[in-house]
Design a protein around this motif. Sequence first.
Motif, mmCIF file in Angstrom:
data_model
loop_
_atom_site.group_PDB
_atom_site.id
_atom_site.type_symbol
_atom_site.label_atom_id
_atom_site.label_comp_id
_atom_site.label_asym_id
_atom_site.label_seq_id
_atom_site.Cartn_x
_atom_site.Cartn_y
_atom_site.Cartn_z
ATOM 1 N N VAL A 39 0.853 -1.203 0.000
ATOM 2 C CA VAL A 39 0.000 0.000 0.000
ATOM 3 C C VAL A 39 0.887 1.252 0.000
ATOM 4 O O VAL A 39 0.668 2.191 -0.778
ATOM 5 N N ASN A 40 1.905 1.244 0.858
ATOM 6 C CA ASN A 40 2.801 2.407 0.936
ATOM 7 C C ASN A 40 3.548 2.625 -0.371
ATOM 8 O O ASN A 40 3.735 3.756 -0.814
ATOM 9 N N HIS A 41 3.936 1.519 -0.994
ATOM 10 C CA HIS A 41 4.620 1.625 -2.285
ATOM 11 C C HIS A 41 3.677 2.214 -3.332
ATOM 12 O O HIS A 41 4.066 3.094 -4.101
ATOM 13 N N ALA A 42 2.423 1.751 -3.346
ATOM 14 C CA ALA A 42 1.440 2.287 -4.306
ATOM 15 C C ALA A 42 1.256 3.785 -4.065
ATOM 16 O O ALA A 42 1.128 4.569 -5.014
ATOM 17 N N GLY A 43 1.262 4.180 -2.800
ATOM 18 C CA GLY A 43 1.160 5.608 -2.467
ATOM 19 C C GLY A 43 2.332 6.383 -3.033
ATOM 20 O O GLY A 43 2.176 7.514 -3.516
ATOM 21 N N GLU A 44 3.493 5.779 -2.992
ATOM 22 C CA GLU A 44 4.690 6.441 -3.524
ATOM 23 C C GLU A 44 4.657 6.522 -5.045
ATOM 24 O O GLU A 44 5.159 7.471 -5.633
ATOM 25 N N GLN A 128 -3.076 13.093 3.858
ATOM 26 C CA GLN A 128 -3.735 11.789 3.744
ATOM 27 C C GLN A 128 -2.717 10.658 3.919
ATOM 28 O O GLN A 128 -2.951 9.683 4.630
ATOM 29 N N VAL A 129 -1.588 10.810 3.245
ATOM 30 C CA VAL A 129 -0.529 9.803 3.323
ATOM 31 C C VAL A 129 -0.047 9.670 4.772
ATOM 32 O O VAL A 129 0.139 8.562 5.280
ATOM 33 N N CYS A 130 0.118 10.810 5.450
ATOM 34 C CA CYS A 130 0.580 10.782 6.848
ATOM 35 C C CYS A 130 -0.378 9.991 7.718
ATOM 36 O O CYS A 130 0.053 9.214 8.570
ATOM 37 N N SER A 131 -1.686 10.159 7.498
ATOM 38 C CA SER A 131 -2.606 9.438 8.375
ATOM 39 C C SER A 131 -2.544 7.931 8.086
ATOM 40 O O SER A 131 -2.653 7.123 9.007
ATOM 41 N N HIS A 132 -2.307 7.562 6.830
ATOM 42 C CA HIS A 132 -2.119 6.128 6.521
ATOM 43 C C HIS A 132 -0.856 5.592 7.186
ATOM 44 O O HIS A 132 -0.858 4.515 7.768
ATOM 45 N N LEU A 133 0.218 6.363 7.064
ATOM 46 C CA LEU A 133 1.496 5.900 7.627
ATOM 47 C C LEU A 133 1.388 5.731 9.139
ATOM 48 O O LEU A 133 1.891 4.759 9.704
ATOM 49 N N LYS A 134 0.686 6.679 9.784
ATOM 50 C CA LYS A 134 0.504 6.564 11.238
ATOM 51 C C LYS A 134 -0.255 5.291 11.582
ATOM 52 O O LYS A 134 0.095 4.582 12.525
ATOM 53 N N SER A 135 -1.306 5.017 10.812
ATOM 54 C CA SER A 135 -2.097 3.814 11.111
ATOM 55 C C SER A 135 -1.266 2.556 10.834
ATOM 56 O O SER A 135 -1.396 1.555 11.534
ATOM 57 N N HIS A 136 -0.359 2.625 9.855
ATOM 58 C CA HIS A 136 0.480 1.460 9.573
ATOM 59 C C HIS A 136 1.471 1.202 10.696
ATOM 60 O O HIS A 136 1.812 0.053 10.973
ATOM 61 N N LYS A 146 12.376 -3.243 10.655
ATOM 62 C CA LYS A 146 12.822 -2.732 9.354
ATOM 63 C C LYS A 146 11.702 -1.953 8.658
ATOM 64 O O LYS A 146 11.911 -0.827 8.215
ATOM 65 N N SER A 147 10.505 -2.572 8.567
ATOM 66 C CA SER A 147 9.380 -1.873 7.928
ATOM 67 C C SER A 147 9.045 -0.608 8.716
ATOM 68 O O SER A 147 8.757 0.446 8.139
ATOM 69 N N ARG A 148 9.078 -0.721 10.038
ATOM 70 C CA ARG A 148 8.756 0.422 10.891
ATOM 71 C C ARG A 148 9.714 1.596 10.659
ATOM 72 O O ARG A 148 9.301 2.755 10.624
ATOM 73 N N ALA A 149 11.001 1.281 10.494
ATOM 74 C CA ALA A 149 11.990 2.347 10.286
ATOM 75 C C ALA A 149 11.716 3.079 8.972
ATOM 76 O O ALA A 149 11.818 4.310 8.901
ATOM 77 N N VAL A 150 11.336 2.320 7.940
ATOM 78 C CA VAL A 150 11.019 2.936 6.643
ATOM 79 C C VAL A 150 9.801 3.841 6.791
ATOM 80 O O VAL A 150 9.815 5.007 6.368
ATOM 81 N N VAL A 151 8.751 3.312 7.412
ATOM 82 C CA VAL A 151 7.504 4.073 7.544
ATOM 83 C C VAL A 151 7.725 5.332 8.397
ATOM 84 O O VAL A 151 7.243 6.412 8.055
ATOM 85 N N SER A 152 8.493 5.198 9.486
ATOM 86 C CA SER A 152 8.733 6.361 10.358
ATOM 87 C C SER A 152 9.460 7.480 9.623
ATOM 88 O O SER A 152 9.105 8.651 9.737
ATOM 89 N N GLN A 153 10.489 7.101 8.868
ATOM 90 C CA GLN A 153 11.249 8.117 8.128
ATOM 91 C C GLN A 153 10.382 8.778 7.061
ATOM 92 O O GLN A 153 10.426 9.998 6.872
ATOM 93 N N MET A 154 9.569 7.967 6.388
ATOM 94 C CA MET A 154 8.677 8.526 5.371
ATOM 95 C C MET A 154 7.687 9.492 6.007
ATOM 96 O O MET A 154 7.439 10.580 5.486
ATOM 97 N N THR A 189 -6.081 1.844 -1.041
ATOM 98 C CA THR A 189 -5.359 1.069 -0.042
ATOM 99 C C THR A 189 -5.935 -0.346 0.106
ATOM 100 O O THR A 189 -5.190 -1.308 0.205
ATOM 101 N N ARG A 190 -7.259 -0.473 0.073
ATOM 102 C CA ARG A 190 -7.868 -1.805 0.232
ATOM 103 C C ARG A 190 -7.433 -2.736 -0.891
ATOM 104 O O ARG A 190 -7.103 -3.885 -0.652
ATOM 105 N N SER A 191 -7.456 -2.215 -2.120
ATOM 106 C CA SER A 191 -7.124 -3.096 -3.241
ATOM 107 C C SER A 191 -5.626 -3.388 -3.306
ATOM 108 O O SER A 191 -5.229 -4.523 -3.561
ATOM 109 N N SER A 192 -4.802 -2.375 -3.037
ATOM 110 C CA SER A 192 -3.347 -2.595 -3.134
ATOM 111 C C SER A 192 -2.840 -3.501 -2.022
ATOM 112 O O SER A 192 -1.809 -4.159 -2.178
ATOM 113 N N TYR A 193 -3.516 -3.548 -0.907
ATOM 114 C CA TYR A 193 -3.115 -4.446 0.184
ATOM 115 C C TYR A 193 -3.158 -5.899 -0.312
ATOM 116 O O TYR A 193 -2.282 -6.696 0.013
#
Length: 195
Positions: A39-44, A128-136, A146-154, A189-193
């Motif tokens: 989902v995050n990649h699709a957002g990017e 919008q992206v920030c609220s998704h990243l927070k929920s992730h 590892k995933s958490r570090a990527v999401v936090s920096q983003m 997000t639902r479909s890309s998941y």
Amino acid sequence: MRTLAPGKVSHQRPSPASALPEQPLTDSERRHAAGLMRVNHAGEVCAQALYQGQALTAKLPLVRQNMEVAAEEEIDHLGWCQERIQALGSHTSVLNPIWYGLSFGIGAGAGLISDRVSLGFVAATEEQVCSHLKSHLEKLPAQDEKSRAVVSQMLEEEEEHAHSALAAGGLAFPSTVKGAMSLVSQAMTRSSYRI
Ligand SMILES: [Fe+2]
Ligand SMILES: [Fe+2]
């Protein structure tokens, strides 16, 4: 084109995940983490398209320049997400070309209307992206550092993108527009998941 190509994205900064150890995950945790990172990649991918579309139509050179700086950081994000998905043994979303096309059109359209609308759209999208990243950060397996570090920096950088788009004169969008944008992003997000 490099946005959608399956090969490695050449990004500038190393991934925040690279210094951290890979922790053991169960199969279902791994699938879940990969789904969220997809989902995050699709957002990017959308971010790439949005910024590229805007760069094409933005009127003020300063706006164009700002967008290009943010777009460079988005390339890092794209590469980091892609690497992480691969490390989790999964693939990026097959729907990415659709999201790319839609976002490019929206970005270019917003740029044609005015730079203020264009920057406002960046700000609203980044929020919008920030609220998704927070929920992730809440949904990712606790031990998947590892995933958490990527999401936090983003998250940190997307907040900065939103802030600088508004500071550069971006229009603050009304909540009705933001509500509509959030419906679209939920479908994405639902479909890309899953795929
Ligand atoms: Fe990003
Ligand atoms: Fe961003």
